[in-house]
Design a protein around this motif. Structure first.
Motif, PDB file in Angstrom:
ATOM      1  N   THR A   2       0.837  -1.200   0.000  1.00 53.88           N
ATOM      2  CA  THR A   2       0.000   0.000   0.000  1.00 53.88           C
ATOM      3  C   THR A   2       0.872   1.249   0.000  1.00 53.88           C
ATOM      4  OG1 THR A   2      -1.717  -1.166   1.243  1.00 53.88           O
ATOM      5  CG2 THR A   2      -1.823   1.237   1.198  1.00 53.88           C
ATOM      6  N   TYR A   3       0.582   2.153  -0.919  1.00 50.31           N
ATOM      7  CA  TYR A   3       1.351   3.392  -1.021  1.00 50.31           C
ATOM      8  C   TYR A   3       0.489   4.572  -0.583  1.00 50.31           C
ATOM      9  CZ  TYR A   3       4.558   0.660  -3.950  1.00 50.31           C
ATOM     10  OH  TYR A   3       5.428  -0.286  -4.419  1.00 50.31           O
ATOM     11  N   GLU A  27       4.181  12.769   3.406  1.00 48.80           N
ATOM     12  CA  GLU A  27       3.223  11.948   2.681  1.00 48.80           C
ATOM     13  C   GLU A  27       1.805  12.451   2.956  1.00 48.80           C
ATOM     14  OE1 GLU A  27       3.925   7.972   4.025  1.00 48.80           O
ATOM     15  OE2 GLU A  27       5.723   7.708   2.786  1.00 48.80           O
ATOM     16  N   ILE A  28       0.907  12.200   2.003  1.00 48.84           N
ATOM     17  CA  ILE A  28      -0.497  12.542   2.157  1.00 48.84           C
ATOM     18  C   ILE A  28      -1.306  11.277   1.930  1.00 48.84           C
ATOM     19  CG2 ILE A  28      -2.392  14.022   1.387  1.00 48.84           C
ATOM     20  CD1 ILE A  28      -0.272  15.889   0.148  1.00 48.84           C
ATOM     21  N   ASP A  29      -2.139  10.930   2.886  1.00 52.01           N
ATOM     22  CA  ASP A  29      -2.939   9.712   2.785  1.00 52.01           C
ATOM     23  C   ASP A  29      -4.255   9.969   2.053  1.00 52.01           C
ATOM     24  OD1 ASP A  29      -1.084   8.151   4.162  1.00 52.01           O
ATOM     25  OD2 ASP A  29      -1.910   8.741   6.109  1.00 52.01           O
ATOM     26  N   LYS A  30      -4.803   8.929   1.485  1.00 48.00           N
ATOM     27  CA  LYS A  30      -6.093   9.011   0.802  1.00 48.00           C
ATOM     28  C   LYS A  30      -7.178   9.414   1.801  1.00 48.00           C
ATOM     29  CE  LYS A  30      -9.190   6.260  -2.149  1.00 48.00           C
ATOM     30  NZ  LYS A  30      -9.228   7.271  -3.226  1.00 48.00           N
ATOM     31  N   GLY A  31      -8.005  10.370   1.432  1.00 53.42           N
ATOM     32  CA  GLY A  31      -9.105  10.808   2.281  1.00 53.42           C
ATOM     33  C   GLY A  31      -8.719  11.789   3.364  1.00 53.42           C
ATOM     34  N   GLU A  61      11.758  13.743  -5.591  1.00 53.17           N
ATOM     35  CA  GLU A  61      10.669  13.039  -6.271  1.00 53.17           C
ATOM     36  C   GLU A  61       9.307  13.392  -5.667  1.00 53.17           C
ATOM     37  OE1 GLU A  61      11.340   8.861  -5.974  1.00 53.17           O
ATOM     38  OE2 GLU A  61      12.966   8.842  -7.453  1.00 53.17           O
ATOM     39  N   ILE A  62       8.337  13.616  -6.558  1.00 56.09           N
ATOM     40  CA  ILE A  62       6.934  13.729  -6.158  1.00 56.09           C
ATOM     41  C   ILE A  62       6.200  12.559  -6.801  1.00 56.09           C
ATOM     42  CG2 ILE A  62       4.830  15.109  -6.238  1.00 56.09           C
ATOM     43  CD1 ILE A  62       6.596  17.591  -6.495  1.00 56.09           C
ATOM     44  N   ARG A  63       5.522  11.769  -5.984  1.00 58.93           N
ATOM     45  CA  ARG A  63       4.801  10.601  -6.494  1.00 58.93           C
ATOM     46  C   ARG A  63       3.322  10.689  -6.137  1.00 58.93           C
ATOM     47  NH1 ARG A  63       7.754   6.312  -8.438  1.00 58.93           N
ATOM     48  NH2 ARG A  63      10.021   6.581  -8.287  1.00 58.93           N
ATOM     49  N   PHE A  64       2.512  10.219  -7.063  1.00 60.79           N
ATOM     50  CA  PHE A  64       1.065  10.157  -6.886  1.00 60.79           C
ATOM     51  C   PHE A  64       0.659   8.709  -7.119  1.00 60.79           C
ATOM     52  CE2 PHE A  64      -3.355  10.648  -8.296  1.00 60.79           C
ATOM     53  CZ  PHE A  64      -3.851  11.526  -7.348  1.00 60.79           C
ATOM     54  N   ASN A  65       0.147   8.064  -6.062  1.00 58.45           N
ATOM     55  CA  ASN A  65      -0.117   6.615  -6.139  1.00 58.45           C
ATOM     56  C   ASN A  65       1.124   5.859  -6.627  1.00 58.45           C
ATOM     57  OD1 ASN A  65      -2.775   6.402  -5.151  1.00 58.45           O
ATOM     58  ND2 ASN A  65      -3.609   7.106  -7.113  1.00 58.45           N
ATOM     59  N   ASN A  66       2.278   6.298  -6.146  1.00 57.11           N
ATOM     60  CA  ASN A  66       3.603   5.731  -6.442  1.00 57.11           C
ATOM     61  C   ASN A  66       4.072   6.003  -7.866  1.00 57.11           C
ATOM     62  OD1 ASN A  66       5.870   4.447  -5.264  1.00 57.11           O
ATOM     63  ND2 ASN A  66       5.445   2.610  -6.459  1.00 57.11           N
ATOM     64  N   ARG A  67       3.303   6.759  -8.652  1.00 62.26           N
ATOM     65  CA  ARG A  67       3.742   7.136  -9.997  1.00 62.26           C
ATOM     66  C   ARG A  67       4.561   8.421  -9.912  1.00 62.26           C
ATOM     67  NH1 ARG A  67      -0.078   9.847 -14.661  1.00 62.26           N
ATOM     68  NH2 ARG A  67       1.559  10.107 -16.252  1.00 62.26           N
ATOM     69  N   LEU A  68       5.750   8.409 -10.495  1.00 64.03           N
ATOM     70  CA  LEU A  68       6.601   9.596 -10.492  1.00 64.03           C
ATOM     71  C   LEU A  68       5.938  10.697 -11.318  1.00 64.03           C
ATOM     72  CD1 LEU A  68       9.342  10.739  -9.562  1.00 64.03           C
ATOM     73  CD2 LEU A  68      10.294   9.944 -11.742  1.00 64.03           C
ATOM     74  N   MET A  69       5.759  11.881 -10.711  1.00 64.67           N
ATOM     75  CA  MET A  69       4.997  12.957 -11.347  1.00 64.67           C
ATOM     76  C   MET A  69       5.852  14.167 -11.723  1.00 64.67           C
ATOM     77  SD  MET A  69       1.952  11.665 -11.318  1.00 64.67           S
ATOM     78  CE  MET A  69       0.784  12.993 -11.574  1.00 64.67           C
ATOM     79  N   ASN A  70       7.157  14.090 -11.558  1.00 68.50           N
ATOM     80  CA  ASN A  70       8.005  15.279 -11.715  1.00 68.50           C
ATOM     81  C   ASN A  70       7.783  16.035 -13.017  1.00 68.50           C
ATOM     82  OD1 ASN A  70       9.062  14.089  -9.398  1.00 68.50           O
ATOM     83  ND2 ASN A  70      11.132  14.818  -9.826  1.00 68.50           N
ATOM     84  N   ASN A  71       7.619  15.336 -14.125  1.00 70.35           N
ATOM     85  CA  ASN A  71       7.504  15.997 -15.420  1.00 70.35           C
ATOM     86  C   ASN A  71       6.153  15.771 -16.090  1.00 70.35           C
ATOM     87  OD1 ASN A  71      10.267  17.065 -15.537  1.00 70.35           O
ATOM     88  ND2 ASN A  71      10.862  14.907 -15.604  1.00 70.35           N
ATOM     89  N   VAL A  72       5.155  15.367 -15.295  1.00 69.22           N
ATOM     90  CA  VAL A  72       3.806  15.162 -15.835  1.00 69.22           C
ATOM     91  C   VAL A  72       3.098  16.517 -15.933  1.00 69.22           C
ATOM     92  CG1 VAL A  72       1.586  14.031 -15.476  1.00 69.22           C
ATOM     93  CG2 VAL A  72       3.702  12.838 -14.866  1.00 69.22           C
ATOM     94  N   LYS A  73       2.519  16.803 -17.084  1.00 64.52           N
ATOM     95  CA  LYS A  73       1.861  18.085 -17.321  1.00 64.52           C
ATOM     96  C   LYS A  73       0.613  18.235 -16.440  1.00 64.52           C
ATOM     97  CE  LYS A  73       4.738  19.154 -20.611  1.00 64.52           C
ATOM     98  NZ  LYS A  73       5.771  20.199 -20.392  1.00 64.52           N
ATOM     99  N   PRO A  74       0.248  19.494 -16.109  1.00 66.66           N
ATOM    100  CA  PRO A  74      -0.927  19.725 -15.248  1.00 66.66           C
ATOM    101  C   PRO A  74      -2.201  19.068 -15.766  1.00 66.66           C
ATOM    102  CG  PRO A  74       0.338  21.755 -15.488  1.00 66.66           C
ATOM    103  CD  PRO A  74       0.956  20.758 -16.415  1.00 66.66           C
ATOM    104  N   HIS A  75      -2.458  19.141 -17.096  1.00 67.96           N
ATOM    105  CA  HIS A  75      -3.707  18.594 -17.625  1.00 67.96           C
ATOM    106  C   HIS A  75      -3.719  17.067 -17.643  1.00 67.96           C
ATOM    107  CE1 HIS A  75      -1.089  18.768 -21.224  1.00 67.96           C
ATOM    108  NE2 HIS A  75      -1.773  17.714 -21.642  1.00 67.96           N
ATOM    109  N   GLU A  76      -2.559  16.455 -17.389  1.00 68.94           N
ATOM    110  CA  GLU A  76      -2.485  14.998 -17.333  1.00 68.94           C
ATOM    111  C   GLU A  76      -2.579  14.477 -15.900  1.00 68.94           C
ATOM    112  OE1 GLU A  76       1.204  14.191 -19.269  1.00 68.94           O
ATOM    113  OE2 GLU A  76       0.422  14.579 -21.288  1.00 68.94           O
TER     114      GLU A  76
END
Length: 361
Positions: A2-3, A27-31, A61-76
Motif C-alpha cells: 500500500t502506497y 506523505e499525504i494519505d487518501k481521504g 521526487e513527487i509521487r502520486f499513487n507511487n507514480r513519479l509525477m516530476n515531469n507530468v503536465k498539469p492537464h495529465e
C-alpha cells in the motif's frame, strides 16, 4: 504493498539562486484533509504548485499513487486547483463554468448538463445555473469554483487560500461547507493558508513551513499544545514564551529561573537536567486571571496594557515588572464580569501540568 496517495521525497525547488523550498519530505494519505500553513514567502504555495504540476522540482521526487509525477503536465494529472482568485470565466455563465472541464475531456453535452447541475445542487447554488458570473456574491463564486473542480471527481483537490477574499462571516460558513464536503466525498483536500484558524478548524493534519522548510507536521492539537521549536510556538499564536535556566529538580518537578520570576513544571522530557536553558511555554487559554493573589506556585503580577476582541473571545495583553509580555484568553462573558481597567495590576497563574518546554540551541 500500500502506497500513500502523495509522497514528497527530498524535494527542492530553486528559482535561480533562490531556494523556494528545501528538502521536503512528507506523505499525504487518501481521504485526508491536509493544511499547509506558514508566513508569506515560506514556500507553501510553491509546494502546492509542484503538486499541481505548475512547477517542476529542481531535485527530489513527487509521487502520486507511487507514480513519479516530476515531469507530468498539469492537464495529465488528477489534481484540480481552486485558486485564491477563483479564476472563473466571465464570458461563461455558472453552469457553463462548471461544465468546462468536462467539455475539454470530450464528455457528451447531456452528461455534462446532468453532472454540472448535480454539483451545483450539492453546493446549494443550483438556482444560479444560468446567471452571469459578474452577478454573483463572493460566497456564491466560491461555491461555483468548488463545483467546477469537484465535477471532475478527482482523487485530490488542491486549494490555494480560497477563503482569503471573503468577509469574516462567509469564511466561517465556507469552512463548514468544505469540511462537510470533504467528509461526505472522501476526497483528499490539500489546503494552503496563512490562517491558523482556518487550518486548525478544518484539517486532520497540518504542515507548518518556514523559509522553505518544514518546521512541524502534526494534528492541530499536537502543534498547538506541543510545538517542536520556537518558530512554531510563536507562529501558532497566543503562547507565552519565557526563557530561563533549570536551577533545581525534585522528583518529577523542575524549577526554572526566568527574568519575570521562578516557576516550575512537570518533567516529561527525561533529558532535562540542572543547568539546561529552556523556553518555557504556556498557552494563553491555559492561563488563569485573578484580582487577588492566588495560592499557586506559578504566579506573576502584571499590569494590563490592552485588550483584543475577536468574536466571543477576548485576549488580554499584560506586562510584568521586568517588561515581560504575557497574554491570556478568556470568553467575553467571563471578561464582562471582571470590570478591569488598563494600567491596573492583576495576577496571572498556571498549572505546572500545562507547561510545555523546549531546549534552547
Amino acid at each position: 504493498m500500500t502506497y500513500p496517495l502523495v509522497s514528497f521525497k527530498n524535494v527542492t525547488k530553486n528559482f535561480g539562486k533562490m531556494n523556494a523550498v528545501t528538502n521536503l519530505n512528507f506523505e499525504i494519505d487518501k481521504g485526508e484533509f491536509l493544511a499547509i500553513m506558514g508566513p508569506s514567502g515560506c514556500g507553501k504555495t510553491t509546494t502546492l504548485r509542484m503538486l499541481a504540476g505548475l512547477e517542476n522540482p529542481s531535485s527530489g521526487e513527487i509521487r502520486f499513487n507511487n507514480r513519479l509525477m516530476n515531469n507530468v503536465k498539469p492537464h495529465e494529472r488528477d489534481t484540480p486547483l481552486v485558486w485564491q482568485s477563483l479564476a472563473l470565466f466571465p464570458f461563461l455563465n455558472v453552469q457553463e463554468n462548471v461544465e468546462f472541464g468536462l467539455k475539454m475531456r470530450g464528455i457528451s453535452s447531456k452528461t455534462r448538463q446532468r453532472k454540472s447541475l448535480e454539483w451545483l445542487e450539492k453546493l446549494e447554488v443550483r438556482e444560479l445555473a444560468k446567471r452571469d458570473i459578474s452577478t454573483l456574491s463572493g460566497g456564491q463564486k466560491q461555491r461555483v469554483a468548488l463545483a467546477r473542480s469537484l465535477v471532475m471527481e478527482p482523487e485530490i483537490l488542491l486549494l490555494d487560500e480560497p477563503l482569503s477574499a471573503l468577509d469574516a462571516h462567509l469564511v466561517i460558513r465556507m469552512q463548514a461547507v468544505l469540511t462537510q464536503l470533504q467528509k461526505e466525498l472522501g476526497i483528499t483536500f490539500v489546503y494552503v493558508t496563512h490562517s491558523q484558524s482556518e487550518a486548525f478548524a478544518m484539517a486532520n493534519r497540518v504542515i507548518i513551513m518556514n523559509v522553505g522548510e518544514i518546521s512541524q507536521i502534526g494534528t492541530p492539537k499536537d502543534i498547538y499544545r506541543s510545538p517542536t521549536n520556537q518558530f512554531v510556538a510563536e507562529f501558532v499564536g497566543r503562547n507565552n514564551i519565557l526563557s530561563g535556566k533549570v536551577y533545581d529538580i525534585k522528583s518529577k518537578i523542575a524549577f526554572i529561573k526566568t527574568n519575570s520570576g521562578n516557576y516550575n513544571f512537570e518533567i516529561i522530557d527525561k533529558n532535562i537536567e540542572l543547568g539546561h536553558t529552556l523556553n518555557y511555554i504556556i498557552s494563553a487559554d491555559l492561563m488563569n486571571f485573578s484580582l487577588v493573589k492566588p495560592k499557586n506556585s506559578n504566579i506573576v503580577n502584571c499590569k494590563l496594557i490592552s485588550e483584543e476582541y475577536i468574536g466571543s473571545m477576548v485576549t488580554l495583553f499584560l506586562e510584568s515588572v521586568d517588561g515581560t509580555e504575557f497574554k491570556i484568553q478568556m470568553q467575553e462573558r467571563e471578561h464582562s464580569k471582571l470590570n478591569i481597567q488598563n494600567g491596573e495590576k492583576y495576577w496571572l497563574s498556571w498549572s505546572k501540568k500545562n507547561v510545555h518546554t523546549l531546549k534552547k540551541d
